[in-house]
Every structure is written in structure tokens, then in C-alpha cells.
Design a protein around this motif. Structure first.
Motif, PDB file in Angstrom:
ATOM      1  N   GLN A 112       0.826  -1.202   0.000  1.00  0.00           N
ATOM      2  CA  GLN A 112       0.000   0.000   0.000  1.00  0.00           C
ATOM      3  C   GLN A 112       0.863   1.256   0.000  1.00  0.00           C
ATOM      4  O   GLN A 112       0.529   2.253  -0.639  1.00  0.00           O
ATOM      5  N   ALA A 113       1.981   1.214   0.705  1.00  0.00           N
ATOM      6  CA  ALA A 113       2.904   2.353   0.701  1.00  0.00           C
ATOM      7  C   ALA A 113       3.435   2.604  -0.706  1.00  0.00           C
ATOM      8  O   ALA A 113       3.519   3.753  -1.165  1.00  0.00           O
ATOM      9  N   ALA A 114       3.799   1.538  -1.398  1.00  0.00           N
ATOM     10  CA  ALA A 114       4.308   1.672  -2.768  1.00  0.00           C
ATOM     11  C   ALA A 114       3.249   2.250  -3.698  1.00  0.00           C
ATOM     12  O   ALA A 114       3.560   3.041  -4.596  1.00  0.00           O
ATOM     13  N   ALA A 115       1.990   1.866  -3.469  1.00  0.00           N
ATOM     14  CA  ALA A 115       0.898   2.388  -4.295  1.00  0.00           C
ATOM     15  C   ALA A 115       0.724   3.884  -4.088  1.00  0.00           C
ATOM     16  O   ALA A 115       0.495   4.639  -5.045  1.00  0.00           O
ATOM     17  N   VAL A 116       0.837   4.333  -2.837  1.00  0.00           N
ATOM     18  CA  VAL A 116       0.737   5.772  -2.560  1.00  0.00           C
ATOM     19  C   VAL A 116       1.885   6.513  -3.238  1.00  0.00           C
ATOM     20  O   VAL A 116       1.685   7.567  -3.870  1.00  0.00           O
ATOM     21  N   VAL A 117       3.088   5.969  -3.137  1.00  0.00           N
ATOM     22  CA  VAL A 117       4.249   6.586  -3.796  1.00  0.00           C
ATOM     23  C   VAL A 117       4.029   6.655  -5.302  1.00  0.00           C
ATOM     24  O   VAL A 117       4.289   7.689  -5.934  1.00  0.00           O
ATOM     25  N   ASP A 118       3.531   5.581  -5.886  1.00  0.00           N
ATOM     26  CA  ASP A 118       3.266   5.577  -7.330  1.00  0.00           C
ATOM     27  C   ASP A 118       2.245   6.656  -7.702  1.00  0.00           C
ATOM     28  O   ASP A 118       2.377   7.311  -8.745  1.00  0.00           O
ATOM     29  N   GLY A 119       1.244   6.847  -6.848  1.00  0.00           N
ATOM     30  CA  GLY A 119       0.237   7.873  -7.106  1.00  0.00           C
ATOM     31  C   GLY A 119       0.816   9.270  -7.059  1.00  0.00           C
ATOM     32  O   GLY A 119       0.484  10.128  -7.889  1.00  0.00           O
ATOM     33  N   VAL A 120       1.695   9.500  -6.080  1.00  0.00           N
ATOM     34  CA  VAL A 120       2.342  10.814  -5.974  1.00  0.00           C
ATOM     35  C   VAL A 120       3.227  11.060  -7.186  1.00  0.00           C
ATOM     36  O   VAL A 120       3.204  12.144  -7.779  1.00  0.00           O
ATOM     37  N   LEU A 121       3.994  10.062  -7.572  1.00  0.00           N
ATOM     38  CA  LEU A 121       4.870  10.192  -8.740  1.00  0.00           C
ATOM     39  C   LEU A 121       4.067  10.471 -10.001  1.00  0.00           C
ATOM     40  O   LEU A 121       4.488  11.248 -10.863  1.00  0.00           O
ATOM     41  N   LEU A 122       2.915   9.848 -10.118  1.00  0.00           N
ATOM     42  CA  LEU A 122       2.060  10.058 -11.282  1.00  0.00           C
ATOM     43  C   LEU A 122       1.571  11.501 -11.352  1.00  0.00           C
ATOM     44  O   LEU A 122       1.470  12.092 -12.435  1.00  0.00           O
ATOM     45  N   ALA A 123       1.303  12.088 -10.175  1.00  0.00           N
ATOM     46  CA  ALA A 123       0.792  13.462 -10.132  1.00  0.00           C
ATOM     47  C   ALA A 123       1.904  14.496 -10.282  1.00  0.00           C
ATOM     48  O   ALA A 123       1.773  15.462 -11.037  1.00  0.00           O
ATOM     49  N   ASP A 124       3.016  14.288  -9.545  1.00  0.00           N
ATOM     50  CA  ASP A 124       4.108  15.263  -9.555  1.00  0.00           C
ATOM     51  C   ASP A 124       5.311  14.635  -8.864  1.00  0.00           C
ATOM     52  O   ASP A 124       5.298  14.454  -7.636  1.00  0.00           O
ATOM     53  N   ALA A 125       6.334  14.328  -9.612  1.00  0.00           N
ATOM     54  CA  ALA A 125       7.498  13.617  -9.083  1.00  0.00           C
ATOM     55  C   ALA A 125       8.372  14.463  -8.165  1.00  0.00           C
ATOM     56  O   ALA A 125       9.403  13.988  -7.679  1.00  0.00           O
ATOM     57  N   ALA A 126       7.976  15.717  -7.925  1.00  0.00           N
ATOM     58  CA  ALA A 126       8.759  16.582  -7.046  1.00  0.00           C
ATOM     59  C   ALA A 126       8.047  16.884  -5.726  1.00  0.00           C
ATOM     60  O   ALA A 126       8.564  17.634  -4.905  1.00  0.00           O
ATOM     61  N   LEU A 127       6.853  16.306  -5.522  1.00  0.00           N
ATOM     62  CA  LEU A 127       6.071  16.621  -4.327  1.00  0.00           C
ATOM     63  C   LEU A 127       6.643  15.957  -3.078  1.00  0.00           C
ATOM     64  O   LEU A 127       6.837  14.737  -3.048  1.00  0.00           O
ATOM     65  N   PRO A 128       6.879  16.708  -2.002  1.00  0.00           N
ATOM     66  CA  PRO A 128       7.282  16.096  -0.734  1.00  0.00           C
ATOM     67  C   PRO A 128       6.148  15.253  -0.158  1.00  0.00           C
ATOM     68  O   PRO A 128       4.967  15.541  -0.371  1.00  0.00           O
ATOM     69  N   VAL A 129       6.522  14.207   0.564  1.00  0.00           N
ATOM     70  CA  VAL A 129       5.557  13.341   1.233  1.00  0.00           C
ATOM     71  C   VAL A 129       5.738  13.494   2.739  1.00  0.00           C
ATOM     72  O   VAL A 129       6.858  13.366   3.258  1.00  0.00           O
ATOM     73  N   LEU A 130       4.646  13.773   3.429  1.00  0.00           N
ATOM     74  CA  LEU A 130       4.656  13.978   4.874  1.00  0.00           C
ATOM     75  C   LEU A 130       4.149  12.715   5.559  1.00  0.00           C
ATOM     76  O   LEU A 130       3.088  12.191   5.199  1.00  0.00           O
ATOM     77  N   GLY A 131       4.911  12.217   6.541  1.00  0.00           N
ATOM     78  CA  GLY A 131       4.484  10.990   7.188  1.00  0.00           C
ATOM     79  C   GLY A 131       5.246  10.693   8.464  1.00  0.00           C
ATOM     80  O   GLY A 131       6.068  11.487   8.931  1.00  0.00           O
ATOM     81  N   LEU A 132       4.968   9.525   9.020  1.00  0.00           N
ATOM     82  CA  LEU A 132       5.534   9.116  10.302  1.00  0.00           C
ATOM     83  C   LEU A 132       6.999   8.698  10.139  1.00  0.00           C
ATOM     84  O   LEU A 132       7.337   7.963   9.205  1.00  0.00           O
ATOM     85  N   PRO A 133       7.887   9.143  11.033  1.00  0.00           N
ATOM     86  CA  PRO A 133       9.286   8.718  10.965  1.00  0.00           C
ATOM     87  C   PRO A 133       9.402   7.195  11.002  1.00  0.00           C
ATOM     88  O   PRO A 133       8.720   6.530  11.787  1.00  0.00           O
ATOM     89  N   GLY A 134      10.251   6.651  10.147  1.00  0.00           N
ATOM     90  CA  GLY A 134      10.467   5.215  10.123  1.00  0.00           C
ATOM     91  C   GLY A 134       9.430   4.420   9.366  1.00  0.00           C
ATOM     92  O   GLY A 134       9.500   3.181   9.322  1.00  0.00           O
TER      93      GLY A 134
END
Length: 252
Positions: free
Chosen positions: A125-147
Motif C-alpha cells: 500500500q505504501a508503494a501504491a501511494v508513492v506511485d500515485g504521488v509520482l504520477l501526479a508530480d514527481a517533485a512533491l514532498p511526502v509527509l508521514g511518520l518517521p520510520g
């Protein structure tokens, strides 16, 4: 000088129903996690919040979620990877229209609720979210829990990663959030929230639910907008940080 970003979940209404006091919270926070219509929010709400955020110089973030309006995005769901990636990109794209129209842009992405907790450990599921962000804009920062697996995979994919902490949520000894179904998962004492905020900003440490001191180093501090007295609490937190010599500024 030590600095920290303050983010809050905003735009969490639908139609005539409103949950968060968006206008007043936008006078306190530096980053706005805007609901993109899947757990809350609609086109008119997204447009309004983007306009208010742009007027105040607050950064606009896409708060992406499972498609779960009835459960406010807090119910566990199993969504196929390709479908989840497409839905993440869809939500970012929808918000970007209103951010651009307001003279701003989507500056980062943050998952919401069940999706946020799922991608801490779930590789697929994490990889799917990353793929979605990359599809929208490969320069967007991702905010999330450390580790989290999300930030690990996002970083490996070339996306900027930003860690965040929660002053009003209890932590396990492992540094993850205590499920909301457990007693004590949400910190309701205002002074405790303020003191935890200061500790997180200064030392990157906080006490877990068991009382163990744990490390939670974060660039952004989340203030939940759907809790009672959220605006006054946010003001108290920002006031204490600033009087303690901590610079409150956006990370993006």
C-alpha cells in the motif's frame, strides 16, 4: 534557530456540514492538509480552503485517503495497488486545480486516517501511494511518520520526505500511533499537548503511552482540527513555541 512547521487537517466538511474551523485555524498553522473529497471535502470546500490558505501564505497539502466518506477514512480497506495509485493521483490533481486558481499550488502530500496508519508497515500500500504521488508530480514532498515504509519508499523513489509528529496523539514504545480504539490514544489535556509540542520541537522526544521516553524527530507538528477547542489549542501551542525561541515556519 530551531524551527518547526505546524500542520492541520482542514476542509473536512461536506456540503452544508462543516467539521473544522478552517478560517481561524489558517491564521495559526503554516501548512494545511486539505481533504480531497475521499474521506471528507467537496469541490466547493476545497476551493474555499485553497483561497483562504493562499491569502494567508499557508502551504497547501493534499490529504489523500481511502474512498470512505461514511467512515471518515478511518476504516480499514483493501484497495488494489493500481486502483489506489490512481486514486491518490486523482485526489492530488483535483486539489491542484483549486490551489492554482487561488494563485498557489499543492506543496506536499499526506495520507489520512486508515491509509496513514496502513502505510507505516504495509509495503504494497505504501508503494501504491508513492506511485500515485509520482504520477501526479514527481517533485512533491511526502509527509508521514518517521520510520514508516511510506517515507522509506518515497525517499528511494526520489521524492522529498518530511517527518511529522503528533502532540495530541499517544505513541507506542515503538514510535507508532496508538490506535484510536484504545483508551488514552488521544491527548485531551491542553497543557499536556502544549508541553508535548515543546518537547517534540526542542528535543525530538516524547513520552509513550507506557511512560517510556521515545525519539520522534520531526520537521512538522500536526494539530488536529476536528478536536474540541482546536483553534484555541493551536494558538496556545504556537504561542508557547514562539516564546520559547522556536521559529514556526512552513517546511515547503
Amino acid at each position: 534557530m530551531t524551527s518547526i512547521d505546524l500542520n492541520a487537517d482542514l476542509g473536512e466538511g461536506f456540503g452544508r456540514w462543516r467539521l473544522t474551523d478552517d478560517e481561524r485555524l489558517l491564521s495559526v498553522v503554516t501548512s494545511a492538509n486539505v481533504a480531497c473529497g475521499f474521506h471528507a471535502g467537496d469541490a466547493a470546500t476545497m476551493r474555499r480552503v485553497c483561497e483562504l490558505a493562499a491569502e494567508r501564505g499557508v502551504r497547501i497539502g493534499a490529504q489523500v485517503s481511502y474512498r470512505d466518506l461514511a467512515g471518515f477514512g478511518r476504516r480499514a480497506m483493501d484497495v488494489p495497488s493500481a486502483e489506489l495509485a490512481a486514486e491518490v493521483a486523482y485526489q492530488i490533481g483535483a486539489l491542484e486545480v483549486f490551489a492554482r486558481a487561488a494563485g498557489s499550488r499543492v506543496s506536499y502530500v499526506k495520507p489520512h486516517g486508515a491509509l496513514y496508519n496502513r502505510v507505516v508497515h504495509d509495503e504494497e500500500q505504501a508503494a501504491a501511494v508513492v506511485d500515485g504521488v509520482l504520477l501526479a508530480d514527481a517533485a512533491l514532498p511526502v509527509l508521514g511518520l518517521p520510520g514508516s515504509r511510506l517515507l522509506d519508499l518515497a525517499g528511494k523513489s526520489g521524492l522529498p520526505v518530511v517527518t511529522e509528529a503528533f502532540a495530541d496523539r499517544a505513541y507506542t514504545d515503538a514510535g507508532t500511533l496508538v490506535p484510536r480504539t484504545r483508551e488514552g490514544a488521544v491527548i485531551t489535556d491542553p497543557e499536556a499537548v502544549v508541553e508535548r509540542s515543546l518537547s517534540l520541537a526542542r528535543s525530538g522526544e516524547v513520552s509513550s503511552l507506557s511512560g517510556t521516553r521515545i525519539e520522534v524527530r520531526a520537521r512538522s507538528l500536526c494539530l488536529h482540527g476536528d478536536t474540541p477547542g482546536a483553534v484555541d489549542l493551536a494558538r496556545r501551542v504556537r504561542g508557547r513555541l514562539e516564546t520559547s525561541g522556536i521559529l514556526v515556519e512552513a517546511f515547503a
